[in-house]
Design an enzyme around this catalytic site. Structure first.
Site, mmCIF file in Angstrom:
data_model
loop_
_atom_site.group_PDB
_atom_site.id
_atom_site.type_symbol
_atom_site.label_atom_id
_atom_site.label_comp_id
_atom_site.label_asym_id
_atom_site.label_seq_id
_atom_site.Cartn_x
_atom_site.Cartn_y
_atom_site.Cartn_z
ATOM 1 N N ASN A 213 0.813 -1.207 0.000
ATOM 2 C CA ASN A 213 0.000 0.000 0.000
ATOM 3 C C ASN A 213 0.848 1.258 0.000
ATOM 4 O O ASN A 213 1.970 1.247 -0.464
ATOM 5 C CB ASN A 213 -1.041 -0.014 1.109
ATOM 6 C CG ASN A 213 -2.401 0.420 0.592
ATOM 7 O OD1 ASN A 213 -2.589 1.571 0.211
ATOM 8 N ND2 ASN A 213 -3.335 -0.518 0.508
ATOM 9 N N HIS B 247 2.593 3.237 1.978
ATOM 10 C CA HIS B 247 3.966 3.289 2.483
ATOM 11 C C HIS B 247 4.897 2.474 1.594
ATOM 12 O O HIS B 247 6.043 2.866 1.351
ATOM 13 C CB HIS B 247 4.028 2.778 3.928
ATOM 14 C CG HIS B 247 5.286 3.131 4.636
ATOM 15 N ND1 HIS B 247 6.309 2.238 4.840
ATOM 16 C CD2 HIS B 247 5.694 4.308 5.189
ATOM 17 C CE1 HIS B 247 7.288 2.837 5.503
ATOM 18 N NE2 HIS B 247 6.948 4.092 5.723
ATOM 19 N N CYS B 248 4.405 1.353 1.089
ATOM 20 C CA CYS B 248 5.222 0.457 0.261
ATOM 21 C C CYS B 248 5.634 1.075 -1.076
ATOM 22 O O CYS B 248 6.679 0.729 -1.633
ATOM 23 C CB CYS B 248 4.461 -0.831 -0.037
ATOM 24 S SG CYS B 248 3.800 -1.681 1.391
ATOM 25 N N ILE B 249 4.806 1.973 -1.614
ATOM 26 C CA ILE B 249 5.083 2.514 -2.955
ATOM 27 C C ILE B 249 5.809 3.853 -2.896
ATOM 28 O O ILE B 249 6.017 4.487 -3.936
ATOM 29 C CB ILE B 249 3.797 2.651 -3.798
ATOM 30 C CG1 ILE B 249 2.827 3.680 -3.179
ATOM 31 C CG2 ILE B 249 3.130 1.286 -3.977
ATOM 32 C CD1 ILE B 249 1.638 4.019 -4.084
#
Length: 366
Positions: free
Chosen positions: A352, A354-356
Site C-alpha cells: 500500500n 507506504h510500500c510505494i
C-alpha cells in the site's frame, strides 16, 4: 556513479532519520508489471497518481519509469511531478529505493541494501530483480549522495525507526530463510545498528496475516513520533490476525525504547477482512510467482500510510472503518493534514501507500 563508501554510517556519525522528520522529496515508481497489475496497470496507475498528488501538496514527488513507458507515464502524471527514466522490475519504491542517513552537519548519504524480490529462489515474487537491485544506486546519483553498500538482503518496508535510536522490525521477515539464512539474529541486529546507527532493535514476532512480503513491519506498525507507535488490531478472536496483533501488543507494552521510554500505543482498526474478487483476477499475465486467486485474503492495513512534512496520506480500504481510521490518525497527528486516498488497486498488488513511496530526508545542520 556515486562513490561506494567502505565505512559504515555508524562509524561516520550518520543515522536514519524518522519519517516525521523534514523531507526534501518523495520517490515513487510507475506500475506496469502485467502479472501484478491488471489491465496493464491502468487501475493501479490512477491510484498511484492520486497518492502522488496528495503527497505533492506537502512534499515534491519524483517518479521513476523505464524507457518503454516513459511517454505514457509523462502524459498521465501531473506536470508538477518530476519523472526520471530509471528502469525497475516493479514499483515498490520503499523496498528497492535507497534508505537515507543524515548527520548533524547537514550532510546526507544513502544505504543500498541487497534486494531479492522478497525471497529470491526460495519464495520470491518474480525470477529476475536485477533492475530493482540497481535502483538505490541510481537514486543516490540523482540526489547526489555517497552510497554505503550494505551486506544484507533487506527491504525498506521491513524496518521503521524513531530517529532517536530505536528500530522496529519483525522476526517473520528478517529471520526468514529466504533473506539471510547465513546470519543469526544477533548478526542481523549488528548490521542494522551499523548501517542505520540505532541503539535498540524491537522485534515483533509476525507482521500482518497473509502478507506476501513475509510480514513487513510497515504493514502492521507505524512510528508516529519518538515514544508513540500505531499498530493494527483485530477485534475478532476467530480471525488469524487477532492473535498476531495481541502478541505484538504484548511485546510493545512490555518493552522500552532506546531512550528508556514506555511506548504510547495507538490502535488502528483492521479493515475488512478483504478478499480478491473474481473480476480482480482477470486480465493478469500468468505468473508462477504471483498467482492472484479469487477469494484470497488481502493484507489490508491502515498502518501502511506515509508521513510527508505537514501531511499524512493513508489508504481508504473499507467504508465501514475508513472514517474511524482517519479520526484516529488525525488525533495522532494534530499538526498534520490527514488525507485518505482510495487504494484497493494498490492493495491488490501486494502492498500500500507506504510500500510505494520512499522519502528523501532534508539535509539539516544542528
Amino acid at each position: 556513479m556515486s562513490a561506494i563508501l567502505t565505512t559504515t554510517p555508524k562509524q561516520d556519525g550518520f543515522r536514519m532519520p524518522a519519517e516525521h522528520e523534514p523531507q526534501e522529496q518523495v520517490w515513487m515508481a510507475w506500475p506496469t508489471r502485467e502479472d501484478n497489475w491488471r489491465e496493464k496497470g491502468q487501475y493501479a496507475q490512477q491510484e498511484f497518481i492520486d497518492v502522488a498528488s496528495a503527497i505533492a501538496q506537502f512534499t515534491p514527488v519524483t517518479f521513476i519509469v523505464g524507457a518503454n513507458h516513459f511517454q505514457s507515464a509523462r502524459m498521465a502524471l501531473p506536470g508538477s511531478i518530476r519523472l526520471i527514466e530509471i528502469p525497475s522490475d516493479d514499483c515498490w519504491m520503499r523496498d528497492i529505493g535507497a534508505t537515507y542517513v543524515v548527520n548533524d552537519k547537514g550532510e546526507r548519504r544513502a544505504n543500498s541494501w541487497e534486494f531479492n524480490a522478497w525471497g529470491g529462489k526460495l519464495d520470491g515474487l518474480y525470477d529476475s530483480w536485477e533492475q530493482d537491485n540497481a535502483v538505490a544506486q541510481s537514486m543516490a546519483e540523482v540526489t547526489q549522495d555517497l552510497v554505503y553498500q550494505a551486506p544484507l538482503i533487506l527491504e525498506g518496508g521491513s524496518i521503521h525507526v524513531d530517529g532517536e535510536g530505536t528500530l522496529f522490525t519483525t522476526e517473520e521477515c528478517l529471520l526468514h530463510p529466504s533473506r539471510n539464512p547465513h546470519l543469526s539474529k544477533e548478526d542481523i541486529e549488528a548490521l542494522l545498528i551499523s548501517y542505520l546507527n540505532v541503539d535498540k532493535v524491537i522485534w515483533l514476532k509476525n507482521g500482518l496475516f497473509n502478507d506476501e512480503t513475509n510480514g513487513h513491519i510497515d504493514n502492521i506498525l507505524h512510528v508516529i513520533r519518538p515514544g508513540v507507535v500505531a499498530i493494527t488490531v483485530c477485534d475478532d478472536p476467530s480471525d488469524p490476525q487477532y492473535a498476531i496483533s495481541q502478541d505484538a501488543l504484548k511485546v510493545l507494552k512490555e518493552t522500552t525504547d532506546a531512550k528508556g521510554r514506555s511506548l504510547d500505543i495507538i490502535q488502528l482498526p483492521l479493515p475488512g477482512p478483504l478478499f480478491v474478487s473474481e473480476e480482480e483476477t482477470k486480465n493478469l499475465t500468468k505468473s508462477a510467482y504471483m498467482n492472484r486467486q479469487a477469494g484470497e485474503r488481502l493484507a489490508a492495513s491502515y498502518a501502511n500510510f506515509l508521513i510527508c512534512n505537514q501531511g499524512v496520506v493513508f489508504p481508504l480500504l473499507d467504508e465501514k472503518t475508513d472514517q474511524k481510521a482517519q479520526q484516529i490518525l488525525q488525533a495522532a497527528f494534530p499538526d498534520h493534514q490527514v488525507i485518505g486516498v482510495p487504494a484497493r488497486n494498490i492493495l491488490l498488488g501486494g502492498g500500500n501507500i507506504h510500500c510505494i513511496t520512499q522519502q528523501v530526508p532534508k539535509k539539516q545542520s544542528i
